[in-house]
Design an enzyme around this catalytic site. Structure first.
Site, mmCIF file in Angstrom:
data_model
loop_
_atom_site.group_PDB
_atom_site.id
_atom_site.type_symbol
_atom_site.label_atom_id
_atom_site.label_comp_id
_atom_site.label_asym_id
_atom_site.label_seq_id
_atom_site.Cartn_x
_atom_site.Cartn_y
_atom_site.Cartn_z
ATOM 1 N N GLY A 2 11.229 35.027 94.489
ATOM 2 C CA GLY A 2 12.009 35.807 95.450
ATOM 3 C C GLY A 2 11.917 37.263 95.006
ATOM 4 N N ASP A 15 9.181 40.458 101.252
ATOM 5 C CA ASP A 15 8.621 40.773 99.936
ATOM 6 C C ASP A 15 8.167 42.214 99.839
ATOM 7 O OD1 ASP A 15 8.627 37.768 99.784
ATOM 8 O OD2 ASP A 15 8.006 38.396 97.783
ATOM 9 N N LYS A 28 7.099 35.236 103.166
ATOM 10 C CA LYS A 28 6.484 33.920 102.922
ATOM 11 C C LYS A 28 5.599 33.473 104.076
ATOM 12 C CE LYS A 28 6.553 31.976 99.980
ATOM 13 N NZ LYS A 28 5.408 32.172 99.051
HETATM 14 O O1 MRU Z 1 6.870 32.955 96.859
HETATM 15 P P1 MRU Z 1 8.340 33.224 96.793
HETATM 16 O O2 MRU Z 1 9.163 31.987 96.738
HETATM 17 O O3 MRU Z 1 8.684 34.208 95.720
HETATM 18 O O4 MRU Z 1 8.637 33.916 98.193
HETATM 19 C C1 MRU Z 1 9.941 34.322 98.480
HETATM 20 C C2 MRU Z 1 10.060 34.886 99.846
HETATM 21 O O5 MRU Z 1 9.120 34.955 100.603
HETATM 22 C C3 MRU Z 1 11.376 35.437 100.220
HETATM 23 O O6 MRU Z 1 11.576 35.318 101.591
HETATM 24 C C4 MRU Z 1 11.406 36.932 99.855
HETATM 25 O O7 MRU Z 1 11.084 37.130 98.523
HETATM 26 C C5 MRU Z 1 12.706 37.530 100.132
HETATM 27 S S1 MRU Z 1 13.957 36.844 99.129
HETATM 28 C C6 MRU Z 1 15.203 37.788 99.132
#
Ligand code: MRU
Length: 345
Positions: A50, A238, A249
């Protein structure tokens, strides 16, 4: 705002303690890491994940590495610090918060005269980054909850709660805050292939928060949107480029197109630390490619014939014109993003 009973990451003076998210929801295991390389590996293996949580882990990893530098020459210290930051920077390329944290940590060290002061400044800066992320999601959740009416059904993707942010949560933060305001909220959570952050982590967090939810596979989202069962979609981010294009994601882009097709608002909730004004548009956002084994295997067991070629981009980019609004701790941003983002950041 209600507290959770778990702590995604904690600084223990000369160790970083984190909740291993790869083992949830089956077991709640905390790891204590004493070396920055272990922190880098934990980020890469998504034991902590995240974007905001990655930034906080990266900052503590740098502080941990810096404390172990024995050389007291300022130049040598800065050289060793550079190796440490490069190791952490090589973990997850898409999360803007990681690079924001690295830049801030480097500046904190550069501003100090001797290595003892530098070490102290680095530990303090990491703690500051952590507390700012906590504060930011608390604030953005309050702004976002204003957009959610009583009786709303929200579709969300991936995991954006305390686990992903170390704070209150971005998309999940908005949902939690609306619920705490007494609104009846229902959630449809995408399981989020290939690593199932929705099924494993969002379901775990919503269950603990007492928020009613239904788990769906990613490919069911269009069915529910088309049948009028969803009032809005809220996701995290992200990295957000200067024009509002948003990397999140894998699968987020498809949801945005489906939401627009069905006349459903599509919101992005993210702290300002996720916004990257140095990138003009989403084409410039680096997209992490992960091991194809994550697609051909499910929790260690193969789901495809041996030798199957699989692709595994971890994120996609949603163009800004699909996004109804971006919810930040400094307020809600709408088109024209390109002008309003600069004003707010
Ligand atoms: O691959 P991850 O689990 O780190 O991806 C996380 C996401 O895509 C979240 O939606 C993003 O980091 C926002 S979290 C506040």
């Amino acid at each position: 705002m209600k507290e959770t009973g778990y702590q995604p990451i904690e600084w223990l003076d000369n160790k970083v303690k984190l909740l291993d998210q790869t083992r949830l929801p089956r077991e709640e295991v905390y790891l204590e890491l004493g070396d920055y390389r272990e922190v880098a590996a934990a980020i890469k293996e998504m034991r902590i994940r995240g974007a905001p949580a990655i930034g906080v882990a990266g900052a503590y990893g740098i502080a941990l590495g810096a404390l172990k530098i024995e050389d007291t020459s300022r130049d040598n210290f800065m050289r060793e610090l550079k190796d440490i930051t490069q190791t952490l920077a090589a973990t997850r390329p898409t999360a803007r918060n990681l690079f924001m944290a690295i830049e801030r940590m480097q500046q904190a060290a550069e501003a100090r005269g001797d290595t003892a002061q530098m070490k102290k400044a680095l530990v303090n800066e990491a703690a500051r980054i952590h507390s700012e992320e906590i504060e930011a999601t608390g604030k953005l959740a309050r702004f976002g909850a204003g957009l959610i009416k009583d009786g709303t059904t929200v579709l969300t993707h991936c995991n954006t709660g305390p686990l992903a942010t170390t704070g209150y949560g971005t998309a999940i933060g908005v949902i939690r805050q609306a619920k705490e305001q007494g609104k009846q909220i229902k959630v449809l959570a995408d399981e989020t292939r290939p690593l199932l952050q929705g099924a494993r982590l969002t379901a775990w967090e919503l269950k603990q928060a007492g928020i009613p939810f239904t788990l769906i596979t990613d490919s069911m989202a269009g069915y529910f949107l088309n049948r009028g069962k969803i009032d809005c979609v809220i996701i995290g981010a992200d990295r957000i480029a200067a024009n509002g294009d948003t990397a999140n994601k894998i699968g987020s882009y498809g949801l945005a197109v489906l939401a627009m097709e069905n006349g459903v608002p599509f919101y992005v909730a993210a702290p300002v630390s996720t916004i990257d004004l140095s990138l003009a548009c989403g084409d410039e956002i680096p997209i992490e490619e992960r091991n194809p084994d994550e697609v051909t295997h499910l929790q260690g067991a193969s789901t495809a014939p041996e030798g199957t070629v699989a692709a595994n981009p971890a994120f996609d980019v949603t163009p800004h014109y699909y996004i109804t609004a971006i919810i930040t701790e400094k307020g809600i941003i709408k088109e024209p993003y390109i002008e309003r983002m600069r004003g707010i950041v």
